[in-house]
Scaffold this motif. Structure first.
Motif, PDB file in Angstrom:
ATOM      1  N   TYR A  58       0.837  -1.197   0.000  1.00 16.52           N
ATOM      2  CA  TYR A  58       0.000   0.000   0.000  1.00 16.52           C
ATOM      3  C   TYR A  58       0.869   1.243   0.000  1.00 16.52           C
ATOM      4  O   TYR A  58       2.078   1.187   0.252  1.00 16.52           O
ATOM      5  CB  TYR A  58      -0.933   0.013   1.216  1.00 16.52           C
ATOM      6  CG  TYR A  58      -0.253   0.277   2.550  1.00 16.52           C
ATOM      7  CD1 TYR A  58      -0.298   1.543   3.142  1.00 16.52           C
ATOM      8  CD2 TYR A  58       0.437  -0.729   3.230  1.00 16.52           C
ATOM      9  CE1 TYR A  58       0.317   1.795   4.364  1.00 16.52           C
ATOM     10  CE2 TYR A  58       1.051  -0.493   4.437  1.00 16.52           C
ATOM     11  CZ  TYR A  58       0.985   0.777   5.010  1.00 16.52           C
ATOM     12  OH  TYR A  58       1.606   1.026   6.220  1.00 16.52           O
ATOM     13  N   ARG A  60       0.614   5.623   1.213  1.00 15.79           N
ATOM     14  CA  ARG A  60      -0.150   6.555   2.043  1.00 15.79           C
ATOM     15  C   ARG A  60       0.416   7.955   1.888  1.00 15.79           C
ATOM     16  O   ARG A  60       1.598   8.142   1.612  1.00 15.79           O
ATOM     17  CB  ARG A  60      -0.096   6.137   3.512  1.00 15.79           C
ATOM     18  CG  ARG A  60       1.304   6.070   4.089  1.00 15.79           C
ATOM     19  CD  ARG A  60       1.269   5.754   5.569  1.00 15.79           C
ATOM     20  NE  ARG A  60       2.593   5.480   6.105  1.00 15.79           N
ATOM     21  CZ  ARG A  60       2.841   5.261   7.397  1.00 15.79           C
ATOM     22  NH1 ARG A  60       1.856   5.282   8.272  1.00 15.79           N
ATOM     23  NH2 ARG A  60       4.062   5.007   7.812  1.00 15.79           N
ATOM     24  N   THR A  61      -0.448   8.927   2.084  1.00 13.80           N
ATOM     25  CA  THR A  61       0.011  10.308   2.065  1.00 13.80           C
ATOM     26  C   THR A  61       0.712  10.616   3.382  1.00 13.80           C
ATOM     27  O   THR A  61       0.569   9.891   4.368  1.00 13.80           O
ATOM     28  CB  THR A  61      -1.174  11.278   1.875  1.00 13.80           C
ATOM     29  OG1 THR A  61      -2.076  11.141   2.988  1.00 13.80           O
ATOM     30  CG2 THR A  61      -1.908  10.996   0.571  1.00 13.80           C
ATOM     31  N   PRO A  68      -9.718  10.077   7.625  1.00 15.93           N
ATOM     32  CA  PRO A  68      -8.848   9.512   6.588  1.00 15.93           C
ATOM     33  C   PRO A  68      -9.675   8.872   5.463  1.00 15.93           C
ATOM     34  O   PRO A  68     -10.871   8.617   5.605  1.00 15.93           O
ATOM     35  CB  PRO A  68      -8.038   8.451   7.346  1.00 15.93           C
ATOM     36  CG  PRO A  68      -8.246   8.747   8.793  1.00 15.93           C
ATOM     37  CD  PRO A  68      -9.587   9.376   8.900  1.00 15.93           C
ATOM     38  N   VAL A  70      -9.615   5.623   2.585  1.00 10.40           N
ATOM     39  CA  VAL A  70      -9.039   4.373   2.092  1.00 10.40           C
ATOM     40  C   VAL A  70      -9.515   4.196   0.652  1.00 10.40           C
ATOM     41  O   VAL A  70     -10.726   4.172   0.394  1.00 10.40           O
ATOM     42  CB  VAL A  70      -9.461   3.169   2.954  1.00 10.40           C
ATOM     43  CG1 VAL A  70      -8.936   1.864   2.340  1.00 10.40           C
ATOM     44  CG2 VAL A  70      -8.938   3.323   4.380  1.00 10.40           C
ATOM     45  N   LEU A  86      -3.773  10.811  -5.164  1.00 12.15           N
ATOM     46  CA  LEU A  86      -3.012  10.816  -3.909  1.00 12.15           C
ATOM     47  C   LEU A  86      -2.198  12.099  -3.780  1.00 12.15           C
ATOM     48  O   LEU A  86      -2.140  12.705  -2.707  1.00 12.15           O
ATOM     49  CB  LEU A  86      -2.092   9.595  -3.840  1.00 12.15           C
ATOM     50  CG  LEU A  86      -2.767   8.267  -3.504  1.00 12.15           C
ATOM     51  CD1 LEU A  86      -1.861   7.099  -3.867  1.00 12.15           C
ATOM     52  CD2 LEU A  86      -3.133   8.208  -2.023  1.00 12.15           C
ATOM     53  N   GLU A  90      -2.804  14.767  -0.866  1.00 11.98           N
ATOM     54  CA  GLU A  90      -1.704  15.128   0.026  1.00 11.98           C
ATOM     55  C   GLU A  90      -1.498  16.636   0.039  1.00 11.98           C
ATOM     56  O   GLU A  90      -1.282  17.238   1.104  1.00 11.98           O
ATOM     57  CB  GLU A  90      -0.424  14.421  -0.418  1.00 11.98           C
ATOM     58  CG  GLU A  90       0.745  14.612   0.537  1.00 11.98           C
ATOM     59  CD  GLU A  90       1.885  13.663   0.215  1.00 11.98           C
ATOM     60  OE1 GLU A  90       2.150  12.763   1.045  1.00 11.98           O
ATOM     61  OE2 GLU A  90       2.497  13.810  -0.862  1.00 11.98           O
ATOM     62  N   GLU A  95      -5.278  12.739   4.867  1.00 10.54           N
ATOM     63  CA  GLU A  95      -4.672  11.442   5.168  1.00 10.54           C
ATOM     64  C   GLU A  95      -5.362  10.388   4.299  1.00 10.54           C
ATOM     65  O   GLU A  95      -6.570  10.198   4.383  1.00 10.54           O
ATOM     66  CB  GLU A  95      -4.869  11.124   6.641  1.00 10.54           C
ATOM     67  CG  GLU A  95      -4.288   9.805   7.109  1.00 10.54           C
ATOM     68  CD  GLU A  95      -4.542   9.574   8.594  1.00 10.54           C
ATOM     69  OE1 GLU A  95      -4.339   8.439   9.064  1.00 10.54           O
ATOM     70  OE2 GLU A  95      -4.955  10.536   9.285  1.00 10.54           O
ATOM     71  N   TYR A  97      -4.941   6.404   2.211  1.00 12.94           N
ATOM     72  CA  TYR A  97      -4.261   5.123   2.032  1.00 12.94           C
ATOM     73  C   TYR A  97      -4.838   4.442   0.792  1.00 12.94           C
ATOM     74  O   TYR A  97      -6.062   4.401   0.616  1.00 12.94           O
ATOM     75  CB  TYR A  97      -4.480   4.210   3.240  1.00 12.94           C
ATOM     76  CG  TYR A  97      -4.066   4.808   4.553  1.00 12.94           C
ATOM     77  CD1 TYR A  97      -2.809   4.562   5.094  1.00 12.94           C
ATOM     78  CD2 TYR A  97      -4.942   5.633   5.266  1.00 12.94           C
ATOM     79  CE1 TYR A  97      -2.429   5.119   6.308  1.00 12.94           C
ATOM     80  CE2 TYR A  97      -4.566   6.190   6.480  1.00 12.94           C
ATOM     81  CZ  TYR A  97      -3.316   5.931   6.996  1.00 12.94           C
ATOM     82  OH  TYR A  97      -2.946   6.493   8.194  1.00 12.94           O
ATOM     83  N   LEU A 129      -4.666  -0.308  10.381  1.00  9.45           N
ATOM     84  CA  LEU A 129      -4.475   1.136  10.430  1.00  9.45           C
ATOM     85  C   LEU A 129      -5.127   1.764  11.657  1.00  9.45           C
ATOM     86  O   LEU A 129      -4.862   2.929  11.981  1.00  9.45           O
ATOM     87  CB  LEU A 129      -5.050   1.789   9.168  1.00  9.45           C
ATOM     88  CG  LEU A 129      -4.394   1.391   7.841  1.00  9.45           C
ATOM     89  CD1 LEU A 129      -5.150   2.018   6.676  1.00  9.45           C
ATOM     90  CD2 LEU A 129      -2.922   1.788   7.801  1.00  9.45           C
TER      91      LEU A 129
END
Length: 309
Positions: A58, A60-61, A68, A70, A86, A90, A95, A97, A129
């Motif tokens: 994965y 993530r930012t 958040p 997903v 993404l 960001e 946030e 993922y 998470l």
């Protein structure tokens, strides 16, 4: 052509290679042909989550936000499908993922690739998470993955991007032809055609975009996973969609008005009948099947407006 940029790209790809201790490593080392900055960056930022049923890859930012997100990619894709979204999220301090769904992407399959395995992986990832109030967003067949999860373990907020949820099952392919069909699926001509169909702006359907979409095919076990999925039952959600809204705090849909893969003129009227009247349906002008790739900034803004605010 700038030597500094070339050196930085090599360093990024080397960093990505160091992040993997699996069959993905061989694939990443062959990623030198990728030129899109967003693809190179997010490839370098992959992480691994050791879940009970799989080793899930994965990205993530670097941001932290109250709610958040997903992100779940579509059929036989990877988290890189969200590379532009993404970056936009960001930049806006969100946030987020994006995981590689088991059977697709770079995730190392440890417990099958069925509907149940995908639901299990997503639940384990959310638990890994430690998320409570979050938005789950699925695109195309990833929308089916998200809907299936939401029907059993409802997230507070659900976003659907041109969801493939009105046609049930997988194609009826004889077992003896399944592997041959999967090898066709891996071919450059078919991947190029899929890329062309995904965009309304055909200038975005570049050879580089095809290369990004093919990166995960180098994963050991990719072909076997596709055969297993093709011979399985797939998703059967069309009769269950009306059960979805009462389980959610928020629901939103996003679609390109020129989608050639799942035309909104066919699907939107059905979903509007099934979902509450106040469900926001965001339609992007002159946009294809993947607004998160074709209109990442607008998509990020609309995601924040409809699901996260």
């Amino acid at each position: 052509n700038d030597p500094f940029q070339k050196a930085m790209r090599i360093l990024l790809l080397a960093s990505a290679a160091a992040a993997f201790e699996s069959a993905t490593l061989a694939q990443v080392r062959r990623a030198g042909g990728i030129v899109e900055d967003a693809a190179v960056e997010w490839l370098s930022r992959y992480e691994l989550a050791e879940l009970p049923s799989s080793t899930t890859s994965y990205v993530r930012t670097s941001a932290a936000s109250p709610v958040p997100v997903v992100l779940v990619h579509g059929f036989d894709s990877s988290a890189l499908e969200y590379r532009r979204a993404l970056s936009a999220l960001e930049q806006r301090g969100i946030e987020a993922y994006a995981l590689d769904v088991v059977g697709w992407g770079f995730t190392e399959n440890g417990g099958g690739v069925s509907v149940e395995a995908k639901r299990r992986q997503l639940g384990e990832f959310v638990e890994y998470l430690g998320l409570r109030d979050f938005a789950l967003v699925g695109a195309s067949l990833g929308g089916a993955v998200a809907i299936d999860y939401a029907l059993s373990q409802p997230p507070p907020r659900l976003g659907l991007v041109a969801p493939q949820c009105l046609t049930d099952g997988t194609p009826d392919v004889p077992r003896f032809l399944a592997r041959a069909g999967v090898r066709v699926l891996a071919s450059w001509p078919l991947r190029s055609l899929a890329s062309t169909l995904a965009y309304h702006d055909k200038s975005l359907a570049t050879d580089d975009a095809v290369r990004v979409g093919k990166l995960h095919l180098a994963r050991a076990g990719w072909e076997d996973d596709q055969v297993e999925w093709l011979l399985g039952d797939g998703y059967a959600l069309s009769s269950r969609l009306a059960d979805l809204p009462p389980k959610l705090r928020r629901l939103a849909c996003f679609w390109g008005d020129r989608d050639e893969i799942l035309p909104p003129k066919d699907a939107l009227p059905v979903l509007k009948r099934l979902f509450p009247d106040d469900t926001p349906f965001t339609l992007y002008d002159n946009c294809g099947h993947t607004p998160h790739l074709e209109r990442p900034d607008a998509f990020a803004d609309d995601l924040i407006r409809t699901l996260l605010s």
